[in-house]
Scaffold this motif. Sequence first.
Motif, PDB file in Angstrom:
ATOM      1  N   THR A  23     -13.787  65.871 142.344  1.00 11.75           N
ATOM      2  CA  THR A  23     -12.508  66.569 142.451  1.00 11.75           C
ATOM      3  C   THR A  23     -12.183  67.299 141.156  1.00 11.75           C
ATOM      4  OG1 THR A  23     -11.704  64.921 144.027  1.00 11.75           O
ATOM      5  CG2 THR A  23     -10.036  66.259 142.915  1.00 11.75           C
ATOM      6  N   ALA A  24     -12.419  66.647 140.031  1.00 13.50           N
ATOM      7  CA  ALA A  24     -12.169  67.287 138.736  1.00 13.50           C
ATOM      8  C   ALA A  24     -13.093  68.487 138.542  1.00 13.50           C
ATOM      9  CB  ALA A  24     -12.338  66.287 137.598  1.00 13.50           C
ATOM     10  N   MET A  25     -14.348  68.354 138.960  1.00 14.62           N
ATOM     11  CA  MET A  25     -15.295  69.459 138.833  1.00 14.62           C
ATOM     12  C   MET A  25     -14.877  70.634 139.704  1.00 14.62           C
ATOM     13  SD  MET A  25     -18.930  67.315 138.508  1.00 14.62           S
ATOM     14  CE  MET A  25     -19.564  68.002 139.962  1.00 14.62           C
ATOM     15  N   ILE A  26     -14.448  70.354 140.908  1.00 17.51           N
ATOM     16  CA  ILE A  26     -13.993  71.420 141.809  1.00 17.51           C
ATOM     17  C   ILE A  26     -12.743  72.084 141.238  1.00 17.51           C
ATOM     18  CG2 ILE A  26     -12.997  71.877 144.091  1.00 17.51           C
ATOM     19  CD1 ILE A  26     -14.977  69.704 145.144  1.00 17.51           C
ATOM     20  N   PHE A  27     -11.815  71.283 140.724  1.00 18.87           N
ATOM     21  CA  PHE A  27     -10.613  71.829 140.108  1.00 18.87           C
ATOM     22  C   PHE A  27     -10.974  72.776 138.961  1.00 18.87           C
ATOM     23  CE2 PHE A  27      -7.252  71.844 136.948  1.00 18.87           C
ATOM     24  CZ  PHE A  27      -6.123  72.116 137.713  1.00 18.87           C
ATOM     25  N   ALA A  28     -11.901  72.355 138.121  1.00 18.42           N
ATOM     26  CA  ALA A  28     -12.323  73.177 136.981  1.00 18.42           C
ATOM     27  C   ALA A  28     -12.964  74.474 137.463  1.00 18.42           C
ATOM     28  CB  ALA A  28     -13.287  72.398 136.096  1.00 18.42           C
ATOM     29  N   PHE A  29     -13.840  74.376 138.446  1.00 18.98           N
ATOM     30  CA  PHE A  29     -14.508  75.562 138.984  1.00 18.98           C
ATOM     31  C   PHE A  29     -13.487  76.540 139.568  1.00 18.98           C
ATOM     32  CE2 PHE A  29     -16.521  77.812 142.539  1.00 18.98           C
ATOM     33  CZ  PHE A  29     -17.545  78.459 141.877  1.00 18.98           C
ATOM     34  N   VAL A  30     -12.593  76.021 140.377  1.00 20.22           N
ATOM     35  CA  VAL A  30     -11.562  76.880 140.978  1.00 20.22           C
ATOM     36  C   VAL A  30     -10.680  77.491 139.885  1.00 20.22           C
ATOM     37  CG1 VAL A  30      -9.499  76.864 142.460  1.00 20.22           C
ATOM     38  CG2 VAL A  30     -11.584  75.715 143.216  1.00 20.22           C
ATOM     39  N   GLY A  31     -10.351  76.704 138.868  1.00 17.04           N
ATOM     40  CA  GLY A  31      -9.543  77.225 137.760  1.00 17.04           C
ATOM     41  C   GLY A  31     -10.201  78.407 137.069  1.00 17.04           C
ATOM     42  N   CYS A  73      -6.680  78.644 133.628  1.00 19.20           N
ATOM     43  CA  CYS A  73      -7.962  78.515 132.932  1.00 19.20           C
ATOM     44  C   CYS A  73      -7.945  77.333 131.967  1.00 19.20           C
ATOM     45  CB  CYS A  73      -8.274  79.808 132.186  1.00 19.20           C
ATOM     46  SG  CYS A  73      -9.861  79.800 131.345  1.00 19.20           S
ATOM     47  N   ALA A  74      -6.883  77.200 131.204  1.00 15.03           N
ATOM     48  CA  ALA A  74      -6.786  76.106 130.238  1.00 15.03           C
ATOM     49  C   ALA A  74      -6.783  74.744 130.935  1.00 15.03           C
ATOM     50  CB  ALA A  74      -5.537  76.265 129.381  1.00 15.03           C
ATOM     51  N   LEU A  75      -6.107  74.650 132.063  1.00 14.26           N
ATOM     52  CA  LEU A  75      -6.113  73.393 132.824  1.00 14.26           C
ATOM     53  C   LEU A  75      -7.523  73.091 133.333  1.00 14.26           C
ATOM     54  CD1 LEU A  75      -2.770  73.789 134.797  1.00 14.26           C
ATOM     55  CD2 LEU A  75      -3.202  72.250 132.865  1.00 14.26           C
ATOM     56  N   PHE A 116     -16.893  79.567 126.492  1.00 13.54           N
ATOM     57  CA  PHE A 116     -16.796  81.018 126.637  1.00 13.54           C
ATOM     58  C   PHE A 116     -15.429  81.436 127.155  1.00 13.54           C
ATOM     59  CE2 PHE A 116     -21.347  81.200 126.042  1.00 13.54           C
ATOM     60  CZ  PHE A 116     -21.531  82.449 125.459  1.00 13.54           C
ATOM     61  N   ALA A 117     -14.878  80.674 128.084  1.00 13.90           N
ATOM     62  CA  ALA A 117     -13.538  80.990 128.588  1.00 13.90           C
ATOM     63  C   ALA A 117     -12.507  80.878 127.469  1.00 13.90           C
ATOM     64  CB  ALA A 117     -13.177  80.056 129.743  1.00 13.90           C
TER      65      ALA A 117
END
Length: 153
Positions: free
Chosen positions: A79-87, A118-120, A27-28
């Motif tokens: 860490t990757a999940m948190i990064f994605a969520f924050v992004g 967002c893309a990251l 969706f993003a």
Amino acid sequence: MDKPESSDSQKQILFWGCFIALITTAFAFVGRMFLIDVWKADFGLDEAQAGRLSGIGIWPFAFSIILFSLFIDQIGYKTAMIFAFVGHIVWTIMAVSAYFVSDKATGFQLLYWGSLVCALGNGAVEAFINPVVATMFSKEKTKWLNILHAGWP
């Protein structure tokens, strides 16, 4: 001491979490593309600026998948999940904020840099969901990865 294997219900919860993360990414990704023409009108963008907004949502996605895939075992899936969520949260804040600044050039910059973030984040999602699902369902990887990626369209 070995960790006990996850129960089937725990695997299903984690799988559906990965599925929702992929839907969020989809969706993003597509939402941004549908908004390009709206942003052109709202921010008075020319074709080159609209093209830059389109591109900044694509190439960092691929870059992030590769980068996170190389280091995911060292940094951890959480860490990757948190990064994605924050992004995704940062992108949302920046995109909405673009409409509240008086200068259209600043609005464009918020959209541009927010799209990069967002893309990251989108790439980080891809980097963690695939190995998580493949590991959980090691005997039926193809089946579960196909089900997972049904969330993309």
